[in-house]
Design an enzyme around this catalytic site. Structure first.
Site, mmCIF file in Angstrom:
data_model
loop_
_atom_site.group_PDB
_atom_site.id
_atom_site.type_symbol
_atom_site.label_atom_id
_atom_site.label_comp_id
_atom_site.label_asym_id
_atom_site.label_seq_id
_atom_site.Cartn_x
_atom_site.Cartn_y
_atom_site.Cartn_z
ATOM 1 N N ASP A 120 -6.470 9.358 15.250
ATOM 2 C CA ASP A 120 -6.750 9.121 13.827
ATOM 3 C C ASP A 120 -7.471 7.792 13.631
ATOM 4 O OD1 ASP A 120 -6.761 9.876 11.156
ATOM 5 O OD2 ASP A 120 -4.805 8.990 10.734
ATOM 6 N N VAL A 149 4.312 0.856 2.004
ATOM 7 C CA VAL A 149 4.413 -0.320 2.865
ATOM 8 C C VAL A 149 4.686 -1.534 1.989
ATOM 9 C CG1 VAL A 149 3.253 -1.800 4.556
ATOM 10 C CG2 VAL A 149 2.821 0.666 4.556
ATOM 11 N N GLY A 159 0.825 -1.201 0.000
ATOM 12 C CA GLY A 159 0.000 0.000 0.000
ATOM 13 C C GLY A 159 0.854 1.243 0.000
ATOM 14 N N GLU A 160 0.188 2.376 -0.184
ATOM 15 C CA GLU A 160 0.910 3.635 -0.245
ATOM 16 C C GLU A 160 0.038 4.752 0.309
ATOM 17 O OE1 GLU A 160 3.365 6.317 -3.535
ATOM 18 O OE2 GLU A 160 2.345 4.461 -4.131
ATOM 19 N N GLY A 161 0.655 5.669 1.048
ATOM 20 C CA GLY A 161 -0.071 6.802 1.604
ATOM 21 C C GLY A 161 0.828 8.011 1.689
ATOM 22 N N GLY A 162 0.351 9.041 2.384
ATOM 23 C CA GLY A 162 1.119 10.262 2.514
ATOM 24 C C GLY A 162 2.436 10.056 3.231
ATOM 25 N N PHE A 163 2.502 9.043 4.098
ATOM 26 C CA PHE A 163 3.711 8.767 4.871
ATOM 27 C C PHE A 163 4.778 8.095 4.027
ATOM 28 C CE2 PHE A 163 0.691 5.291 5.358
ATOM 29 C CZ PHE A 163 1.415 4.249 4.836
#
Length: 420
Positions: free
Chosen positions: A228, A107, A100-104
């Site tokens: 969160d 993964v 996965g991928e996010g603002g951080f």
């Protein structure tokens, strides 16, 4: 990954003097964009042989079976991985290991030896999830730091285990236990017709597990506000046991008789409590509001925020909160995929609990301990859903009946995810 928002005002509080060990290292790598005060890392994490023994002892101490109620460890002992180790464990962060991928950042899925935690070949040893943070982001470093400071000390069956970390030059990584079933978000909102939707029973199990995790944070010696809480941060193991992940925004709760801490507003649209958005005042019960949002998602199968819905219906709380107190209309907002799996009593109690969690005044919301007790009572209801009969006299579940009727009389049916 949710719609994150950040206010760039300065924190009005400083929790660095807490009992939690904090890390305020020198600038990671050679980047001149990030500067930090120089202090010594005061946790025992090392790749030396002595450190491995110490780490193994800490892992033994963190055994969930031995500590079902959770605990805060005296010293956060974690494995310190080298960047080369984690490159090897993920095949050089190859695309097919991306989870996965996010603002951080991203993964990745990796494999390490179960005993030594050394990198191993694909399919051999223990599967782990490796979060590789964006090294150019100031916020990325702060979230990495928060994860180590909080999750490195917290041990509970309903919190994801942080196995170790890597801080090498500009590289910041975290290594977690791998959660086979992914996130609650993926199960509630995915559109894969080949996968069975979550049953009402499993949804309750997941809600109860997540409530236990939050209740532990709120009632521990050092109250922790998660800040969160959302469906994407609830991960599921192979048996659908829920574990809260991602402590990048966690804060220590108020102390000295104060009711709240004041901090910059950070979180996810649709889940954040109204008092926090309006004032920056963060209460322990701000988490309870977020829990209420997720409960409504669990009941309806609809996202907290969805701009594809018509005007007036894009914010789930604003749209459906008024209906939660109307018994006759409740059935209309329930997820059609779990029709026939719950009793009217269970549905009504779930709606009442959700409504309490979503109270505008944080003082009026229940504690997470009370939320947990209410969920366990709902789960204990043995009353069976009503069963309709066919014209031939043989019984059939209302699920079957509504599928054959196409749910034509359900006013919200056209807004729901495709049946899985």
């Amino acid at each position: 990954m949710g719609n994150c928002f950040v206010s760039f005002s300065h924190d009005a509080t400083n929790n660095s003097t807490s009992a939690f060990s904090t890390i305020n290292p020198t600038t990671p790598g050679s980047s001149s964009n990030n500067t930090f005060n120089t202090t010594t890392m005061d946790f025992s994490a090392t790749s030396s042989s002595a450190g491995k023994s110490q780490f193994s002892a800490a892992v033994s101490e963190m055994n969930d079976d031995a500590n079902p109620n959770g605990q805060i460890l005296e010293v956060p002992n974690m494995k310190e991985f080298t960047f080369a180790d984690l490159k090897s464990a993920t095949k050089n962060f190859r695309a097919d290991t991306l989870l996965g991928e996010g603002g951080f950042g991203k993964v990745f899925k990796g494999w390490i030896d179960e005993k030594t935690y050394a990198p191993s070949k694909t399919g051999i040893g223990m599967v782990v999830a490796i979060k590789k943070l964006n090294s150019e982001s100031m916020q990325g470093f702060q979230e990495w730091q928060s994860e180590v400071n909080f999750l490195g000390r917290l041990s509970h069956p309903n919190l994801v285990k942080l196995i170790g970390y890597c801080w090498e030059d500009k590289e910041l990584l975290l290594v977690y236990e791998f959660m086979q079933k992914g996130s609650l978000e993926n199960h509630l909102f995915r559109k894969n017709p080949a996968v069975e939707p979550l049953s009402w029973e499993l949804r309750l199990k997941i809600a109860i597990g997540a409530a236990r995790g939050l209740a532990f944070l709120h009632t521990s010696d050092k109250k922790v506000i998660y800040r969160d809480f959302k469906a994407s941060n609830i991960l599921l193991d192979g048996n659908y046991n829920a574990k809260i992940s991602d402590f990048g925004l966690a804060k220590l709760g108020p102390s000295g008789g104060d009711s709240h801490v004041t901090t910059r507003v950070m979180g996810t649209y649709g889940y954040a409590a109204p008092e926090y958005i309006a004032t920056g005042h963060l209460y322990v019960k701000s988490d309870v509001y977020g829990f209420g949002v997720v409960l409504l998602e669990i009941m309806t199968g609809l996202r907290a925020l969805d701009t594809k819905r018509p005007n007036g219906q894009q914010n789930l709380i604003e749209w459906l909160k008024p209906i939660l107190s109307q018994k006759r209309k409740l059935k209309n907002i329930m997820d059609v995929r779990i029709e026939g799996q719950y009793s009217s009593k269970a549905m009504q109690l779930a709606a009442q609990l959700t409504l309490k969690c979503l109270e505008s005044d944080p003082k009026s919301r229940p504690s997470m301990k009370e939320v947990l007790e209410a969920l366990e009572q709902i789960d204990a209801i043995k009353e069976k859903p009503k069963v309709s009969k066919t014209t031939s006299g043989s019984p059939r579940s209302s699920t079957s009946h509504h599928r054959q009727q196409g749910n034509r009389h359900r006013p919200f049916n056209h807004l729901r995810p495709q049946s899985t």
